[in-house]
Design a protein around this motif. Structure first.
Motif, PDB file in Angstrom:
ATOM      1  N   GLY A 177     -11.839  62.140 -11.556  1.00 44.03           N
ATOM      2  CA  GLY A 177     -11.766  62.136 -10.099  1.00 44.03           C
ATOM      3  C   GLY A 177     -10.697  63.099  -9.615  1.00 44.03           C
ATOM      4  O   GLY A 177      -9.844  63.542 -10.402  1.00 44.03           O
ATOM      5  N   PHE A 178     -10.723  63.404  -8.324  1.00 40.60           N
ATOM      6  CA  PHE A 178      -9.842  64.432  -7.756  1.00 40.60           C
ATOM      7  C   PHE A 178      -9.047  63.863  -6.587  1.00 40.60           C
ATOM      8  O   PHE A 178      -9.581  63.106  -5.769  1.00 40.60           O
ATOM      9  N   LEU A 179      -7.772  64.259  -6.517  1.00 41.55           N
ATOM     10  CA  LEU A 179      -6.905  63.789  -5.439  1.00 41.55           C
ATOM     11  C   LEU A 179      -5.860  64.849  -5.121  1.00 41.55           C
ATOM     12  O   LEU A 179      -5.276  65.438  -6.033  1.00 41.55           O
ATOM     13  N   SER A 180      -5.618  65.061  -3.842  1.00 48.72           N
ATOM     14  CA  SER A 180      -4.607  66.031  -3.415  1.00 48.72           C
ATOM     15  C   SER A 180      -3.209  65.525  -3.743  1.00 48.72           C
ATOM     16  O   SER A 180      -2.924  64.324  -3.649  1.00 48.72           O
TER      17      SER A 180
ATOM     18  N   THR B 148      -3.891  69.920  -6.693  1.00 48.79           N
ATOM     19  CA  THR B 148      -4.857  68.854  -6.941  1.00 48.79           C
ATOM     20  C   THR B 148      -4.537  68.154  -8.259  1.00 48.79           C
ATOM     21  O   THR B 148      -4.117  68.791  -9.225  1.00 48.79           O
ATOM     22  N   ILE B 149      -4.733  66.832  -8.261  1.00 51.92           N
ATOM     23  CA  ILE B 149      -4.576  66.045  -9.476  1.00 51.92           C
ATOM     24  C   ILE B 149      -5.960  65.610  -9.943  1.00 51.92           C
ATOM     25  O   ILE B 149      -6.724  65.018  -9.183  1.00 51.92           O
ATOM     26  N   LEU B 150      -6.286  65.944 -11.187  1.00 48.56           N
ATOM     27  CA  LEU B 150      -7.493  65.415 -11.811  1.00 48.56           C
ATOM     28  C   LEU B 150      -7.099  64.138 -12.551  1.00 48.56           C
ATOM     29  O   LEU B 150      -6.216  64.157 -13.417  1.00 48.56           O
ATOM     30  N   SER B 151      -7.711  63.042 -12.170  1.00 48.81           N
ATOM     31  CA  SER B 151      -7.469  61.766 -12.834  1.00 48.81           C
ATOM     32  C   SER B 151      -8.629  61.490 -13.776  1.00 48.81           C
ATOM     33  O   SER B 151      -9.793  61.596 -13.376  1.00 48.81           O
ATOM     34  N   VAL B 152      -8.320  61.165 -15.018  1.00 46.72           N
ATOM     35  CA  VAL B 152      -9.374  60.920 -16.006  1.00 46.72           C
ATOM     36  C   VAL B 152      -9.139  59.574 -16.685  1.00 46.72           C
ATOM     37  O   VAL B 152      -8.022  59.065 -16.719  1.00 46.72           O
ATOM     38  N   ARG B 153     -10.200  59.017 -17.214  1.00 46.64           N
ATOM     39  CA  ARG B 153     -10.076  57.815 -18.026  1.00 46.64           C
ATOM     40  C   ARG B 153     -10.827  58.021 -19.343  1.00 46.64           C
ATOM     41  O   ARG B 153     -11.795  58.775 -19.413  1.00 46.64           O
TER      42      ARG B 153
ATOM     43  N   PRO C  50     -11.434  69.278  -2.886  1.00 48.58           N
ATOM     44  CA  PRO C  50     -11.476  68.099  -2.009  1.00 48.58           C
ATOM     45  C   PRO C  50     -11.329  66.791  -2.783  1.00 48.58           C
ATOM     46  O   PRO C  50     -11.743  66.682  -3.936  1.00 48.58           O
ATOM     47  N   ASP C  51     -10.742  65.812  -2.099  1.00 46.87           N
ATOM     48  CA  ASP C  51     -10.537  64.498  -2.694  1.00 46.87           C
ATOM     49  C   ASP C  51     -11.864  63.794  -2.953  1.00 46.87           C
ATOM     50  O   ASP C  51     -12.846  63.984  -2.224  1.00 46.87           O
ATOM     51  N   ASP C  52     -11.856  62.961  -3.987  1.00 41.76           N
ATOM     52  CA  ASP C  52     -12.931  61.997  -4.157  1.00 41.76           C
ATOM     53  C   ASP C  52     -12.592  60.755  -3.351  1.00 41.76           C
ATOM     54  O   ASP C  52     -11.449  60.565  -2.909  1.00 41.76           O
ATOM     55  N   LYS C  53     -13.563  59.885  -3.175  1.00 39.88           N
ATOM     56  CA  LYS C  53     -13.380  58.697  -2.356  1.00 39.88           C
ATOM     57  C   LYS C  53     -13.158  57.469  -3.239  1.00 39.88           C
ATOM     58  O   LYS C  53     -13.762  57.341  -4.304  1.00 39.88           O
TER      59      LYS C  53
END
Length: 381
Positions: free
Chosen positions: A36-39, A86-91, A209-212
């Motif tokens: 996912g993506f987050l500013s 941007t921060i890419l969050s992964v699991r 852009p951010d994910d929701k």
């Protein structure tokens, strides 16, 4: 062939959304279950800092004094990596065998030394950061294909991977980026995958852009709160880390309060109870990452087998393992508690006595407690 598999076709990448989809596909090919993506400027960081301070004010951090430091970086992650946008969050899923949900718990094997499932193989932190670096390099190689898009990529590409290795609001970022929702046990839950996964972050200098976030689905369920052996989940979404078995057996140094010892049971490194009971973990996925495979029989070792490890054994068997974090004497302390809670047996008492007056007063205290517990149960039979 899917057009997204053809990086030379500029018409494939018409928007930043196309870029995100390509990155997500690459992330999954590297073993990440989701991305996912987050500013870095998302408003959640200031909100989380306020919540963190209230948590610290209650003393819930125990000996985790580092939680008091670097608040400016937690609130302003753009200062952690200069140029990051941007921060890419992964699991990454870590189960090697799907557990029987809501039925068999670790208490059903009182003579077995229970290691938290994430810690039975290699230390995931290096694996996570290594694969995030691979993802970053794949992104960098694609930058020429994205020049026609306004991604703020005119300057030199900047990236940095993290995995529990910096003052970052890791779980809230994953929550806000749509990887799941925060459960009442304060762990992230995913509707398709439960909670048996670890998280990581990749900071990059592209502006995407951010994910929701997703809707929470805990409802009225309180199973995780009810089953916690030490009642560390003091209320929905509120964890007293200083009472959590994972904290006590891994992070806490010195003597463990007597009031927690029976509740710790046979858990010698971490605790999975609040996850094992969660109904969403009926959907937990088995990992595709070989590094999580158990080593040295850490998924089925008896407490006595672990107790007989020498310090040299410990150092050898925990090379590249999360278990190194606790240290040998604390590892023995945890096993001593487990042996005190084990099925009564004169052999156990004899083995406990064999390590008295060798490793110091702290361990001796726990050994004597364990011997007393064993004798009490023997005499009452």
């Amino acid at each position: 062939m899917n057009n997204m598999d053809n990086p030379t076709n500029l018409t494939t990448f018409k928007t930043a959304f196309d870029v995100k989809q390509w990155i997500k596909a690459q992330a999954k090919s590297l073993g990440f279950a989701d991305c996912g993506f987050l500013s870095v400027h998302h408003p959640l960081f200031a909100q989380q800092l306020e919540q963190l301070q209230r948590w610290l004010d209650k003393g819930f951090e125990g000996q985790l004094k580092f939680m008091h430091n670097n608040h400016h970086l937690r609130a302003h992650p753009e200062q952690l990596v200069e140029g990051a946008k941007t921060i890419l969050s992964v699991r990454m899923d870590y189960l090697t065998q799907t557990p029987t949900p809501r039925a068999i718990t670790d208490d059903d094997f009182p003579n077995q030394g229970i290691i938290a499932r994430y810690a039975r193989g290699r230390d995931y932190h290096k694996t996570m950061r290594g694969r995030l670096k691979q993802l970053a390099l794949q992104i960098e190689a694609m930058l020429p294909q994205w020049r026609h898009l306004d991604l703020g990529s005119d300057a030199a590409f900047v990236f940095r991977p993290f995995s529990d290795s910096a003052p970052i609001f890791e779980r809230p970022i994953a929550d806000a980026a749509g990887l799941g929702w925060t459960g009442k046990h304060t762990l992230l839950l995913n509707k398709q995958a439960g909670s048996f996964f670890v998280l990581g972050e990749l900071f990059i200098s592209l502006e995407l852009p951010d994910d929701k976030p997703v809707e929470a689905h805990c409802g009225s369920c309180s199973a995780c709160i009810d089953i916690c052996p030490t009642q560390a989940i003091v209320a929905p979404y509120k964890l007293n880390a200083a009472a959590c078995i994972s904290y006590l057996t891994i992070e806490h140094k010195g003597s463990i309060d007597i009031k927690y010892r029976r509740a710790i049971g046979n858990r010698v490194f971490g605790c999975d109870d609040c996850q094992l009971i969660c109904p969403w973990n009926r959907y937990a996925k088995v990992t595709t990452v070989d590094d999580f495979a158990p080593r040295h029989h850490l998924d089925c070792s008896s407490l006595l087998d672990l107790w007989q490890w020498t310090e040299a054994d410990f150092m050898s068997n925990t090379e590249g393992s999360p278990l190194r974090r606790t240290g040998y004497v604390s590892f023995l302390r945890n096993i001593a508690i487990g042996l005190g809670n084990a099925v009564p047996d004169e052999k156990v008492i004899h083995k406990l006595e064999s390590k008295l007056a060798i490793y110091g007063d702290m361990l001796d205290e726990h050994i004597r407690w364990a011997i007393k517990e064993q004798r009490s149960k023997l005499y009452s039979m």
